[in-house]
Scaffold this motif. Structure first.
Motif, mmCIF file in Angstrom:
data_model
loop_
_atom_site.group_PDB
_atom_site.id
_atom_site.type_symbol
_atom_site.label_atom_id
_atom_site.label_comp_id
_atom_site.label_asym_id
_atom_site.label_seq_id
_atom_site.Cartn_x
_atom_site.Cartn_y
_atom_site.Cartn_z
ATOM 1 N N PRO A 281 0.810 -1.230 0.000
ATOM 2 C CA PRO A 281 0.000 0.000 0.000
ATOM 3 C C PRO A 281 0.838 1.272 0.000
ATOM 4 C CG PRO A 281 -0.905 -1.569 1.542
ATOM 5 C CD PRO A 281 0.396 -2.140 1.074
ATOM 6 N N SER A 282 1.911 1.306 0.786
ATOM 7 C CA SER A 282 2.660 2.562 0.803
ATOM 8 C C SER A 282 3.488 2.713 -0.479
ATOM 9 C CB SER A 282 3.542 2.674 2.046
ATOM 10 O OG SER A 282 4.389 1.586 2.145
ATOM 11 N N TYR A 283 3.848 1.573 -1.084
ATOM 12 C CA TYR A 283 4.540 1.651 -2.380
ATOM 13 C C TYR A 283 3.605 2.243 -3.427
ATOM 14 C CZ TYR A 283 7.256 0.081 -6.450
ATOM 15 O OH TYR A 283 7.987 0.026 -7.607
ATOM 16 N N ILE A 284 2.366 1.756 -3.419
ATOM 17 C CA ILE A 284 1.385 2.306 -4.356
ATOM 18 C C ILE A 284 1.207 3.796 -4.074
ATOM 19 C CG2 ILE A 284 -0.984 2.178 -5.203
ATOM 20 C CD1 ILE A 284 -1.057 -0.689 -4.100
ATOM 21 N N ALA A 285 1.122 4.129 -2.780
ATOM 22 C CA ALA A 285 0.893 5.529 -2.399
ATOM 23 C C ALA A 285 2.005 6.416 -2.937
ATOM 24 C CB ALA A 285 0.798 5.649 -0.886
ATOM 25 N N SER A 286 3.243 5.877 -2.943
ATOM 26 C CA SER A 286 4.359 6.708 -3.393
ATOM 27 C C SER A 286 4.288 6.956 -4.901
ATOM 28 C CB SER A 286 5.687 6.056 -3.025
ATOM 29 O OG SER A 286 5.905 4.933 -3.851
ATOM 30 N N LEU A 287 3.550 6.095 -5.615
ATOM 31 C CA LEU A 287 3.459 6.267 -7.064
ATOM 32 C C LEU A 287 2.196 7.007 -7.481
ATOM 33 C CD1 LEU A 287 4.463 2.673 -8.161
ATOM 34 C CD2 LEU A 287 5.767 4.737 -8.608
ATOM 35 N N ALA A 288 1.195 6.967 -6.574
ATOM 36 C CA ALA A 288 -0.120 7.457 -6.957
ATOM 37 C C ALA A 288 -0.105 8.967 -7.095
ATOM 38 C CB ALA A 288 -1.157 7.040 -5.925
ATOM 39 N N SER A 289 -0.551 9.440 -8.231
ATOM 40 C CA SER A 289 -0.758 10.879 -8.355
ATOM 41 C C SER A 289 -2.258 11.110 -8.190
ATOM 42 C CB SER A 289 -0.275 11.368 -9.712
ATOM 43 O OG SER A 289 -0.775 10.515 -10.715
ATOM 44 N N PRO A 290 -2.618 12.220 -7.580
ATOM 45 C CA PRO A 290 -4.037 12.417 -7.308
ATOM 46 C C PRO A 290 -4.839 12.495 -8.595
ATOM 47 C CG PRO A 290 -2.743 14.389 -6.827
ATOM 48 C CD PRO A 290 -1.782 13.318 -7.138
ATOM 49 N N LEU A 291 -5.979 11.851 -8.593
ATOM 50 C CA LEU A 291 -6.883 11.943 -9.734
ATOM 51 C C LEU A 291 -8.049 12.822 -9.306
ATOM 52 C CD1 LEU A 291 -6.881 8.218 -10.864
ATOM 53 C CD2 LEU A 291 -5.824 10.146 -12.001
ATOM 54 N N PRO A 292 -8.552 13.607 -10.218
ATOM 55 C CA PRO A 292 -9.587 14.570 -9.817
ATOM 56 C C PRO A 292 -10.841 13.889 -9.276
ATOM 57 C CG PRO A 292 -9.306 14.501 -12.209
ATOM 58 C CD PRO A 292 -8.178 13.744 -11.620
ATOM 59 N N TRP A 293 -11.173 12.719 -9.814
ATOM 60 C CA TRP A 293 -12.454 12.126 -9.426
ATOM 61 C C TRP A 293 -12.286 10.968 -8.458
ATOM 62 C CZ3 TRP A 293 -11.513 7.513 -11.844
ATOM 63 C CH2 TRP A 293 -10.629 7.570 -12.938
ATOM 64 N N LEU A 294 -11.070 10.756 -7.941
ATOM 65 C CA LEU A 294 -10.869 9.654 -7.010
ATOM 66 C C LEU A 294 -10.024 10.121 -5.836
ATOM 67 C CD1 LEU A 294 -10.050 6.455 -9.093
ATOM 68 C CD2 LEU A 294 -12.075 6.931 -7.738
ATOM 69 N N SER A 295 -10.390 9.708 -4.637
ATOM 70 C CA SER A 295 -9.580 10.082 -3.479
ATOM 71 C C SER A 295 -8.262 9.309 -3.530
ATOM 72 C CB SER A 295 -10.328 9.760 -2.197
ATOM 73 O OG SER A 295 -10.444 8.371 -2.051
ATOM 74 N N ARG A 296 -7.267 9.817 -2.839
ATOM 75 C CA ARG A 296 -5.967 9.167 -2.771
ATOM 76 C C ARG A 296 -6.126 7.742 -2.273
ATOM 77 N NH1 ARG A 296 -2.915 8.679 1.979
ATOM 78 N NH2 ARG A 296 -0.735 8.166 1.659
ATOM 79 N N GLU A 297 -6.986 7.575 -1.248
ATOM 80 C CA GLU A 297 -7.172 6.262 -0.639
ATOM 81 C C GLU A 297 -7.721 5.270 -1.652
ATOM 82 O OE1 GLU A 297 -7.975 9.144 0.659
ATOM 83 O OE2 GLU A 297 -6.753 9.204 2.468
ATOM 84 N N LEU A 298 -8.664 5.753 -2.458
ATOM 85 C CA LEU A 298 -9.280 4.865 -3.441
ATOM 86 C C LEU A 298 -8.253 4.485 -4.507
ATOM 87 C CD1 LEU A 298 -12.082 3.849 -3.189
ATOM 88 C CD2 LEU A 298 -12.838 5.488 -4.883
ATOM 89 N N VAL A 299 -7.446 5.458 -4.903
ATOM 90 C CA VAL A 299 -6.414 5.198 -5.906
ATOM 91 C C VAL A 299 -5.459 4.118 -5.397
ATOM 92 C CG1 VAL A 299 -4.407 6.198 -7.054
ATOM 93 C CG2 VAL A 299 -6.529 7.493 -6.953
ATOM 94 N N ILE A 300 -5.105 4.219 -4.118
ATOM 95 C CA ILE A 300 -4.168 3.256 -3.551
ATOM 96 C C ILE A 300 -4.757 1.851 -3.581
ATOM 97 C CG2 ILE A 300 -2.995 2.572 -1.420
ATOM 98 C CD1 ILE A 300 -2.706 5.529 -0.804
#
Lengths: 663, 344, 227
Positions: A281-300
């Motif tokens: 999860p934190s690896y994904i978090a480090s790659l995730a860029s915010p998407l306008p229609w999705l929260s960071r948590e959902l992206v992760i």
């Protein structure tokens, strides 16, 4: 001692534990010398900050004796430094201005004392005295021991898996087979054994014994025939007694020895995947860029959900394919795909790439799982299939136990990307060992096909309320809460509050650790007493209530308690639940093959794996951690209540969904 | 700091947060190049320049925002504002800045009856020093003005005031001196009474006399103070009250004679009232906060309607040490960590 | 045959035991290292809190971080007092160093540091409740690692001793096992041939005897029947 393989393992385990304890003892001994001065320095820093405050007050012209609220300052400092036993301010001349003591610290024998002067101009007017109990370093070290113990357990289990690989070699197998024969024969158990298929003196000796056993069985059969022909009841009874005592005509239900060799590659493969558990999860978090229609948590959660969804769906379809291609070959192909997936995940630069490679890994995972399951089903018969499948379950289980703590440490020390490469290497090793473990092409026997549930079966299964409630009220929420917490919420929330990967891994391993002793106990007890629904319900209630811990205890203890309780809960429900499915299937859908009912069950369960992180992510993003925890617990609780309601109603109506076993 | 032991250990506390902050603002910096002015800002003050304007200007300077500031003084008369609005039409500044409720209302009007200038809505407005923007109908709520307007206010909530007093010395009875004709003041006194009831301490509020013309007078204030003292008050709070502020030269020595510990609620009272303890919004900081709103509008190009109306998150707690010495009422030690000490 | 098994076993055991010990030793060292770094970090946090308090107070007086001239000597003093520190930086919101214990660093915009380096960040919060900047402690990892050296060598030595000891005992265990394995094979051979001794293979002889008895009985019956 006839099981020499076991004896050797026991001796090695003892040796290993002894050696590791010795190393730990030396390490912690030297840690003491390292940590003590550090502790003193901290006391100096804290002392200086307190004395600085007093000096400030003095500068403002506040007489030392008129200082108000000194106790409060000391109390705060004491609360912030858990290592200190007491902090006091002493006036020049010895009278105490203020002092606080940690509750329960009592009087200390020879504490370590650190003093800092309080000056008025150049003149020392008072001093801050901080006392550190000498046991504090010992306490720190005890906590390190706890750390080390969990990891030692993991490393010993890995060692055993590796030694098991040795014993799955030709000679080792023969040695073990011989041991098994000797033990059985000396107990008077003369059932036939599965051939060891090995040459050499052990194989020869085993074959000799097998030959003797089979000649005895042959004679028994012949005599039985003669006795029947001669209508000699006395002889018949004597032969029956003999059979009852020695089971001459029986066959032992151990899986073929060669099949056991499959455990090593499976362990390596699942271990590779489990390594990623704490840091994914934190690896994904480090790659995730915010998407306008999705929260960071959902992206992760997306790569995790994708993985689980692919596995859930592919498990339905791959059986035929692996049967056609050959189990060994498809298993290796799956591992190759996963190697690409792992290695790719190590080099990705954005979320989409990661999702692609995690998706590949999921395909590989599903292929390996289905191939292994198929190979075991092909290689066993009905009587020894359960034991055979326990090879697969055992490999996954030990991997789940060892993977997270080792993966966490690797991620901390080497880095997350590097750990993915380690996973790739392990999966590669799995391919190599699989090459040896599954050399022969298992012949399809045509008994496994047709177990794939189609939509019609699915609808039929869920149209039976007892089955539907068990599936959607218990099985799905059980996996949902598990995946939501273990795969997503716990690692993510712990990483967000600054815990290192090793800590996360150790917390996650508690799940498998709790299950380890309980699963065999529960499966025996629940079978015997037949209270399967009870176990399922208690398990669900424990799962649901596990979410309370993080709400009341501080991190990481709340998370640890939750994961532990979740392990206990799953251990209670997992076997009875699976048995119940079979039971209910036979009762309500006697014409549907059991395999299909199980197929539906596994699919529903695995959908829970995919839905769990998704729901958790949405709730976490929208409402925060507490709400996410409570909601996930509530889903589990509501499901269990629905099932309980059905069960109670059924009981009153004398038709208990799934409680036949109780009779 | 949480305990760090056992199976786990915390790494750097703010590590992730800091990382998250650094990255986006680095890219922000690149975009900012060349967009920092010069801007034309038209300031209308109520009674000339204060610390607020200084804070405002300093913030712009420190953030490299170039601005030409045109300053106009309403000389305590909102009737002067329409003249300024005409001038604004000619100059066409990038932003209009208004100080205080009367000036702000004269410029933009209440939200349910906006001025022609506000209806036109071409030029964004930031207001400051409006003590109750919602009650004064400048905005319908603090989240959004709903028009080309945002701003800041400068009131410390009474709850925070009470916390500050309590942490210096627990309240036995709270005394208040106020002007009944000042609506703001009366509202705050009511709030204190309500909080006293909730938290379990009596509140003695004494109002200045009002003469036949309905104007407050200071006659008999000594009796009022004596009554407060006799009621057992161990704190005397000066609410944000214009008339009280003007009478400080009389009230201050009387309170000192009675050995009443005093508490000030605005920056003006700190000095004039020689309060033992004060919790205030520094005008300078309010100016900085207002400038940060201006920055969001001018540099980041945000729509003022999307910028919430705020007060400071952190207030200044001020201890007057000579007063403490005179009263023999020293601050608790830990307060020295977060309070400003004056007069030492 | 047996020799081959012995060799395979001994090599496998050597490899596995060595790997387990290496892993175990590394983990032990890692735990001690983590505890040590945790201690250092908690001390840095204690110092850092003081510095952040000072900066925040100054901000509330209206002095921006960049203008807090007293900071540089303070940072230099704190850094000098603590040998593990490489630098203390005060950065603005955008990561530019405004003050530092090392004047040469001022003006740099720091890239994020390597994960291996110990750094402790504390946020500075201004009066509007937003982040005005941060204080960053950077510990000189070489000094920390140097302090950890003695632990590392202790652990290494212990691991080597433990490995030698464990290997010797494991070798012994394998040899004993193999020699007894030979006896087992022989025993099995005897049992299969029906010459089990000391009660081994009792089941075989019991069954055989019973079979013989039944067979004899049936023989008699069948002989009678034929007559």
């Amino acid at each position: 001692m006839r099981r020499l393989d076991l004896a050797l393992l026991a001796v090695l385990a003892l040796l290993l534990v002894g050696a590791l304890v010795f190393v730990s003892w030396r390490a912690l001994d030297s840690a003491e010398r390292l940590l003590l001065p550090e502790l003193n320095r901290k006391a100096e820093v804290v002392g200086e900050s307190i004395s600085g405050l007093f000096e400030e007050a003095i500068d403002y012209g506040i007489p030392l004796k008129d200082v108000v609220g000194a106790d409060e300052v000391l109390r705060e400092a004491l609360a912030e430094s858990s290592e200190f036993a007491s902090i006091a301010v002493r006036m020049e001349g010895g009278s105490e201005l203020a002092s606080v003591e940690r509750a329960g610290a009592g009087s200390l024998r020879s504490p370590i004392i650190v003093k800092t002067a309080i000056k008025q101009g150049e003149e020392v007017v008072a001093e801050v005295v901080i006392a550190i109990p000498p046991a504090v370093v010992a306490r720190t070290i005890r906590n390190i021991w706890l750390d080390v113990a969990i990891v030692l357990l993991a490393s010993i289990l890995v060692t055993f898996e590796m030694l098991a690989l040795v014993f799955s070699s030709d000679v080792g197998r023969a040695l073990r087979g011989l041991g098994q024969r000797l033990v059985a024969i000396n107990r008077g158990d003369l059932r036939a054994h599965t051939p060891v298929e090995s040459k050499g003196i052990f194989g020869q000796a085993s074959d000799d014994l097998d030959h003797r056993l089979s000649s005895l069985a042959k004679r028994q059969r012949e005599l039985e025939g003669r006795a029947t022909a001669a209508r000699d009841t006395e002889a018949g009874v004597a032969l029956q007694q003999l059979e009852a005592k020695h089971h001459l005509l029986g066959k032992r239900d151990q899986p073929p020895p060669k099949l056991a060799a499959i455990r090593a590659p499976l362990f390596l493969f699942f271990f590779a995947e489990e390594l990623t558990r704490p840091f994914l999860p934190s690896y994904i978090a480090s790659l995730a860029s915010p998407l306008p229609w999705l929260s960071r948590e959902l992206v992760i959660s997306l790569p995790i959900v994708l993985f689980m969804a692919i596995v859930a769906i592919l498990l339905l379809f791959l059986n035929d394919l692996t049967e056609r291609v050959g189990r060994g070959r498809s298993l290796r192909a799956g591992a190759v795909i996963a190697v690409i997936g792992f290695a790719g995940s190590a080099y990705v630069t954005d979320l989409l790439q990661l999702m692609f490679f995690r998706g590949l890994t999921a395909v590989g995972y599903a292929l390996v799982f289905v191939s292994a399951q198929g190979a075991i089903i092909d290689g066993t018969e009905r009587r020894n299939r359960a034991r055979g499948l326990s090879i697969l379950v055992g490999a996954i289980f030990v991997a789940a136990l060892c993977g997270p703590p080792v993966g966490g440490i690797l991620a901390d020390r080497l880095g997350e990307r590097e750990t993915f490469l380690v996973s790739a290497v392990l999966a590669l090793l799995a391919i190599v060992t699989a090459r040896f473990a599954m050399p022969h092409q298992a012949r399809p026997r045509g008994i496994t096909g047709g177990a794939r549930p189609n939509l019609a079966t699915f609808l039929r299964v869920i149209s039976k309320p007892p089955l539907a409630l068990l599936l959607f009220g218990c099985a799905l929420p059980a996996k949902l809460i598990l995946a939501a917490l273990i795969f997503y919420l716990v690692p993510l929330s712990m990483a967000d509050s600054g815990f290192d990967q090793a800590s996360i891994g150790r917390v996650l391993t508690l799940y498998a650790l709790a299950m380890l002793p309980l699963v065999p106990l529960v499966s025996r007890f629940s079978d015997r007493s037949g209270y399967r629904p009870g176990f399922v319900l208690v398990g669900a209630a424990l799962s649901a209530s596990a979410i309370i811990h993080p709400l009341i205890w501080a991190e990481p203890w709340g998370e640890a308690a939750m994961v532990l309780q979740l392990g206990v809960a799953q251990a209670l429900s997992i076997t009875p639940q699976s048995a119940l499915v079979g039971e209910l299937g036979r009762r309500y859908l006697p014409d549907v093959p059991e395999g299909m009912v199980y197929g539906v069950f596994r699919f529903v369960e695995r959908s829970g794996n995919a839905i769990g992180p998704l729901i958790a992510a949405w709730l976490l993003g929208a409402y925060g951690l507490d709400v996410a925890l409570i909601a996930v617990g509530a889903i589990s609780l509501i499901g269990a209540l629905l099932y309980l309601a059905a069960w109670t109603v059924g009981r009153e109506g004398r038709s208990l969904p799934g409680s036949e076993g109780a009779r | 700091m949480p305990e760090k032991k056992g199976i786990a250990r915390r790494r750097a506390l703010a590590l992730m947060a800091a990382g998250a902050v650094v990255l986006p603002s680095l890219t922000g910096r690149a975009q900012d190049e060349g967009k920092k002015g010069p801007f034309k800002i038209y300031q209308i003050t109520y009674r000339g320049e204060t610390d607020v304007e200084r804070g405002f200007r300093d913030y712009l300077d420190q953030h490299g925002i170039e601005a030409e500031i045109i300053m106009r003084n309403a000389e305590r008369n909102p009737a002067n504002v329409p003249g300024f609005l005409k001038e604004i039409e000619e100059i066409k500044p990038d932003l209009v800045y208004t100080w205080g409720t009367p000036v702000t209302l004269a410029t933009v009007g209440p939200y349910d009856d906006p001025s022609a200038f506000s209806l036109n809505g071409e030029i964004p407005v930031v207001f400051t020093m409006v003590s109750a923007p919602v009650r004064a109908k400048v905005v319908p709520d603090l989240q959004s003005s709903g028009r080309n307007l945002t701003g800041t206010f400068h009131v410390v909530p009474p709850e925070a005031q009470l916390r500050a007093i309590q942490s210096y010395r627990p309240i036995e009875t709270l005394g208040l001196l106020y002007t009944p004709t000042e609506r703001n003041s009366a509202v705050i006194v009511e709030r204190f009474k309500q909080l006293g009831q909730e938290q379990g301490f009596p509140v003695v509020a004494k109002a200045f006399d009002v003469n036949d013309q309905g104007r407050p007078v200071s006659d008999g204030f000594e009796t009022l103070l004596q009554e407060i003292k006799d009621a057992g008050a161990n704190w005397l709070v000066y609410p944000p009250d214009t008339f009280l502020g003007s009478q400080m030269d009389l009230v201050r020595p009387a309170a000192a004679r009675l050995k009443l510990p005093t508490f000030g609620t605005t920056e003006l009272l700190v000095d004039k009232g020689q309060c033992l303890l004060s919790l205030i919004c520094r005008y300078y900081s309010v100016g900085q906060l207002t400038a940060s709103k201006a920055e969001q509008i001018l540099v980041e190009g945000r729509d003022p309607a999307t910028i919430p109306i705020e007060t400071l998150k952190r207030f200044s707690l001020i201890i007057n040490i000579p007063v403490a010495k005179a009263l023999q009422l020293y601050p608790p030690l830990s307060m020295l960590n977060y309070a400003e000490v004056i007069g030492a | 045959m047996l020799q081959r098994l012995s060799l395979v076993l001994i090599f496998a055991i050597a490899a596995v035991v060595a790997a387990a010990l290496a892993l175990g030793a590394y983990l032990n060292y890692g735990s001690v290292r983590a505890a040590y770094l945790g201690q250092v970090e908690s001390r840095l946090l204690a110092i850092g809190k003081g510095i952040v308090d000072d900066i925040e107070t100054s901000i509330s007086f209206g002095i921006p971080i960049a203008g807090q001239e007293t900071l540089d000597p303070l940072l230099a003093r704190e850094r000098a007092a603590d040998p593990v520190l490489f630098a203390i930086d005060v950065m603005d919101r955008e990561g530019e160093i405004l003050h530092s214990s090392d004047p040469a660093r001022v003006g740099q915009v720091l890239p994020l540091l390597d994960a291996g380096e110990l750094q402790v960040d504390l946020a500075i919060i201004n009066s509007f409740g937003s982040e005005a900047g941060s204080v960053r402690f950077i510990a000189d990892t070489s000094i920390l690692e140097h302090n950890l050296d003695s632990t590392a060598s202790t652990v290494r030595a212990a691991a080597i001793y433990a490995l030698i000891g464990a290997m010797a005992l494991a070798l012994l265990a394998v040899l004993i096992m193999l020699s007894s394995a030979k006896r087992r094979a022989a025993e099995a051979g005897q049992m299969a041939a029906g010459e089990g001794e000391d009660g081994h293979g009792w089941a075989f002889s019991q069954v055989s005897e019973e079979h013989d008895r039944v067979a004899g009985r049936l023989n008699e019956l069948e002989a009678k029947g034929e007559k």
